[in-house]
Design an enzyme around this catalytic site. Structure first.
Site, PDB file in Angstrom:
ATOM      1  N   CYS A  89       0.823  -1.221   0.000  1.00 51.35           N
ATOM      2  CA  CYS A  89       0.000   0.000   0.000  1.00 51.35           C
ATOM      3  C   CYS A  89       0.854   1.267   0.000  1.00 51.35           C
ATOM      4  O   CYS A  89       0.365   2.355  -0.306  1.00 51.35           O
ATOM      5  CB  CYS A  89      -0.961  -0.002   1.178  1.00 51.35           C
ATOM      6  SG  CYS A  89      -2.181  -1.309   1.024  1.00 51.35           S
ATOM      7  N   HIS A 235      -3.421   7.240   1.262  1.00 52.58           N
ATOM      8  CA  HIS A 235      -3.767   5.920   0.742  1.00 52.58           C
ATOM      9  C   HIS A 235      -5.147   5.567   1.281  1.00 52.58           C
ATOM     10  O   HIS A 235      -5.415   5.746   2.470  1.00 52.58           O
ATOM     11  CB  HIS A 235      -2.715   4.899   1.192  1.00 52.58           C
ATOM     12  CG  HIS A 235      -3.204   3.494   1.107  1.00 52.58           C
ATOM     13  ND1 HIS A 235      -3.709   2.977  -0.067  1.00 52.58           N
ATOM     14  CD2 HIS A 235      -3.303   2.502   2.042  1.00 52.58           C
ATOM     15  CE1 HIS A 235      -4.073   1.721   0.151  1.00 52.58           C
ATOM     16  NE2 HIS A 235      -3.844   1.418   1.418  1.00 52.58           N
ATOM     17  N   ASN A 265     -10.103  -0.556  -1.180  1.00 48.89           N
ATOM     18  CA  ASN A 265      -8.662  -0.329  -1.023  1.00 48.89           C
ATOM     19  C   ASN A 265      -7.958  -0.939  -2.240  1.00 48.89           C
ATOM     20  O   ASN A 265      -7.957  -2.158  -2.421  1.00 48.89           O
ATOM     21  CB  ASN A 265      -8.216  -0.993   0.285  1.00 48.89           C
ATOM     22  CG  ASN A 265      -6.724  -0.844   0.558  1.00 48.89           C
ATOM     23  OD1 ASN A 265      -5.921  -0.700  -0.361  1.00 48.89           O
ATOM     24  ND2 ASN A 265      -6.354  -0.910   1.822  1.00 48.89           N
TER      25      ASN A 265
HETATM   26  C1  COA Z   1     -10.617  -5.541   8.802  1.00 44.81           C
HETATM   27  C2  COA Z   1     -11.425  -4.677   9.731  1.00 44.81           C
HETATM   28  C3  COA Z   1     -12.446  -3.860   8.933  1.00 44.81           C
HETATM   29  C4  COA Z   1     -12.178  -5.589  10.684  1.00 44.81           C
HETATM   30  O1  COA Z   1     -12.869  -4.796  11.606  1.00 44.81           O
HETATM   31  P1  COA Z   1     -12.800  -5.137  13.148  1.00 44.81           P
HETATM   32  O2  COA Z   1     -13.658  -4.182  13.858  1.00 44.81           O
HETATM   33  O3  COA Z   1     -11.351  -5.206  13.517  1.00 44.81           O
HETATM   34  O4  COA Z   1     -13.479  -6.530  13.119  1.00 44.81           O
HETATM   35  P2  COA Z   1     -13.028  -7.863  13.831  1.00 44.81           P
HETATM   36  O5  COA Z   1     -12.128  -8.625  12.927  1.00 44.81           O
HETATM   37  O6  COA Z   1     -12.597  -7.587  15.245  1.00 44.81           O
HETATM   38  O7  COA Z   1     -14.425  -8.568  13.863  1.00 44.81           O
HETATM   39  C5  COA Z   1     -15.561  -8.006  14.557  1.00 44.81           C
HETATM   40  C6  COA Z   1     -16.761  -8.892  14.287  1.00 44.81           C
HETATM   41  O8  COA Z   1     -17.185  -8.753  12.925  1.00 44.81           O
HETATM   42  C7  COA Z   1     -17.167 -10.027  12.255  1.00 44.81           C
HETATM   43  N1  COA Z   1     -16.719  -9.830  10.882  1.00 44.81           N
HETATM   44  C8  COA Z   1     -15.440  -9.765  10.434  1.00 44.81           C
HETATM   45  N2  COA Z   1     -15.435  -9.542   9.105  1.00 44.81           N
HETATM   46  C9  COA Z   1     -16.737  -9.449   8.717  1.00 44.81           C
HETATM   47  C10 COA Z   1     -17.377  -9.209   7.484  1.00 44.81           C
HETATM   48  N3  COA Z   1     -16.711  -8.988   6.355  1.00 44.81           N
HETATM   49  N4  COA Z   1     -18.721  -9.174   7.462  1.00 44.81           N
HETATM   50  C11 COA Z   1     -19.447  -9.373   8.582  1.00 44.81           C
HETATM   51  N5  COA Z   1     -18.888  -9.604   9.783  1.00 44.81           N
HETATM   52  C12 COA Z   1     -17.554  -9.638   9.855  1.00 44.81           C
HETATM   53  C13 COA Z   1     -16.202 -10.864  13.064  1.00 44.81           C
HETATM   54  O9  COA Z   1     -16.476 -12.253  12.929  1.00 44.81           O
HETATM   55  C14 COA Z   1     -16.456 -10.364  14.479  1.00 44.81           C
HETATM   56  O10 COA Z   1     -17.635 -10.947  14.963  1.00 44.81           O
HETATM   57  P3  COA Z   1     -17.748 -11.388  16.515  1.00 44.81           P
HETATM   58  O11 COA Z   1     -17.620 -10.113  17.294  1.00 44.81           O
HETATM   59  O12 COA Z   1     -19.088 -12.008  16.570  1.00 44.81           O
HETATM   60  O13 COA Z   1     -16.591 -12.309  16.748  1.00 44.81           O
HETATM   61  C15 COA Z   1     -10.548  -3.724  10.581  1.00 44.81           C
HETATM   62  O14 COA Z   1      -9.734  -4.464  11.443  1.00 44.81           O
HETATM   63  C16 COA Z   1      -9.703  -2.843   9.757  1.00 44.81           C
HETATM   64  O15 COA Z   1     -10.205  -1.954   9.116  1.00 44.81           O
HETATM   65  N6  COA Z   1      -8.377  -3.043   9.786  1.00 44.81           N
HETATM   66  C17 COA Z   1      -7.465  -2.309   8.970  1.00 44.81           C
HETATM   67  C18 COA Z   1      -7.552  -2.893   7.615  1.00 44.81           C
HETATM   68  C19 COA Z   1      -6.833  -2.058   6.604  1.00 44.81           C
HETATM   69  O16 COA Z   1      -6.997  -0.875   6.536  1.00 44.81           O
HETATM   70  N7  COA Z   1      -6.051  -2.734   5.813  1.00 44.81           N
HETATM   71  C20 COA Z   1      -5.354  -2.127   4.783  1.00 44.81           C
HETATM   72  C21 COA Z   1      -4.140  -1.481   5.295  1.00 44.81           C
HETATM   73  S1  COA Z   1      -3.263  -0.883   3.998  1.00 44.81           S
END
Ligand code: COA
Length: 308
Positions: A89, A235, A265
């Site tokens: 990224c 980004h 993204n």
């Molecule tokens: C990936 C991301 C959106 C996940 O969000 P989060 O709040 O961390 O979510 P979690 O992984 O802790 O999961 C929270 C809940 O949502 C659920 N979940 C995860 N992905 C899901 C999806 N796509 N759809 C529905 N539910 C989902 C999980 O199972 C979890 O459920 P639970 O509480 O019952 O266990 C977040 O971590 C994020 O934005 N990270 C940075 C990613 C990024 O920017 N990457 C690029 C960098 S260049």
């Protein structure tokens, strides 16, 4: 395809739409060629004036050769050098800084800098892969960096960083050259290393720290205040990350470009796509102080500061 829903995706990422390539039609190289021709026309030059290609991608059409040579062929350019940059990224920020060195030393006059990705082909589109599959999209963007006699314009500075401790937090392991080759039937049973993996929480925590930090650092180092910044083109990682940076830096919406809701993204392509849209919308005027900032797998992060 998977167990997810629009409300979850919107709340956690801000994404409403993404573009996925058409197999057999789109390639990273031909998408890059379209973006390059737009940039070349906007720059008011002919494609024959391009004397160096710097191509940022983590999803090249082939494992080797890289995408730069495929673009050189696609555009029908002469035997100019073509360099691939693999910094995820942060790829475009690294690529721009490399191009800038060749411009400043006077070696090249018109450098084509591209960020292009086809990520949808590698995403795990089952429920297991939903954490990544809902975020990443395909796209291409390009700029021409031209040598100018006007000393006040162009890239002022770049700050680049990496921390390989976190290499496995956002990773696609295969095809990895040092990994033992597995038999075809073993591969069919376990494809996990052929799918990208992301520790979303860890990436999020580091991103919200590094983005504002590097943006402030590059401003301060060059004698500018936050209020001097006319436009930040971050980004497009996640809308929550962009909103957090905006808050931390105290910038109004008008000074931060955000289009993740339409493209997801797109890794190395996200900054040049966002820049291109901002340019087409008339948000960019000559003399503006503009900052590009990125964070991604590696971890890598960085920023470029420029006077448009
Ligand atoms: C990936 C991301 C959106 C996940 O969000 P989060 O709040 O961390 O979510 P979690 O992984 O802790 O999961 C929270 C809940 O949502 C659920 N979940 C995860 N992905 C899901 C999806 N796509 N759809 C529905 N539910 C989902 C999980 O199972 C979890 O459920 P639970 O509480 O019952 O266990 C977040 O971590 C994020 O934005 N990270 C940075 C990613 C990024 O920017 N990457 C690029 C960098 S260049």
């Amino acid at each position: 395809m998977m167990d997810t829903n629009d409300a979850w995706i919107t709340e956690r990422t801000g994404i409403k739409e993404r573009r996925w390539f058409t197999p057999g039609v789109d390639t990273v190289a031909n998408m890059a060629a379209k973006a390059s021709m737009m940039a070349i026309q906007n720059a008011g030059i002919e494609k024959e004036h391009i004397d160096f290609i710097v191509f940022a991608t983590i999803t090249p059409d082939y494992y080797f050769p890289g995408s730069g040579v495929l673009l050189q062929r696609e555009l029908g350019l002469g035997n100019i050098p073509a360099l691939d940059i693999r910094n995820q990224c942060t790829g475009f920020v690294y690529a721009l800084s490399v191009a800038d060195q060749f411009i400043k030393t006077g070696i090249y006059q018109n450098v084509l800098v591209i960020g292009a990705e086809i990520q949808s082909s590698a995403l795990d589109k089952s429920s297991e892969g939903r954490g990544m599959a809902v975020i990443f999209g395909d796209g291409a963007g390009a700029v021409v960096l031209k040598r100018s006699e006007n000393a006040g314009r162009g890239i002022i500075d770049s700050k680049l960083y990496s921390d390989g401790k976190f290499a496995e937090e956002l990773i696609l392991k295969d095809p990895g050259s040092s990994r033992p080759k597995r038999k075809f039937d073993e591969l069919a049973l376990d494809m996990s290393d052929s799918k990208p993996y992301m520790n979303g929480n860890q990436v999020f925590k580091h991103a919200v720290q590094r983005f504002p930090e590097v943006t402030l650092e590059i401003l301060e180092k060059n004698g500018f205040e936050k209020s001097d910044l006319d436009l930040l083109v971050p980004h497009q990682a996640n809308l929550r990350i962009t909103n957090y940076i905006k808050e931390q830096l105290g910038l109004p919406d008008s000074k931060v470009v955000s289009n993740i809701e339409r493209y997801g993204n797109t890794t190395a392509a996200s900054i040049p796509i966002a820049l291109s849209e901002a340019f087409q919308e008339g948000r960019i005027k000559e003399g503006m102080l503009i900052c590009f900032a990125a964070f991604g797998s590696g971890f890598t992060w960085g920023a470029n500061l420029m006077r448009w």
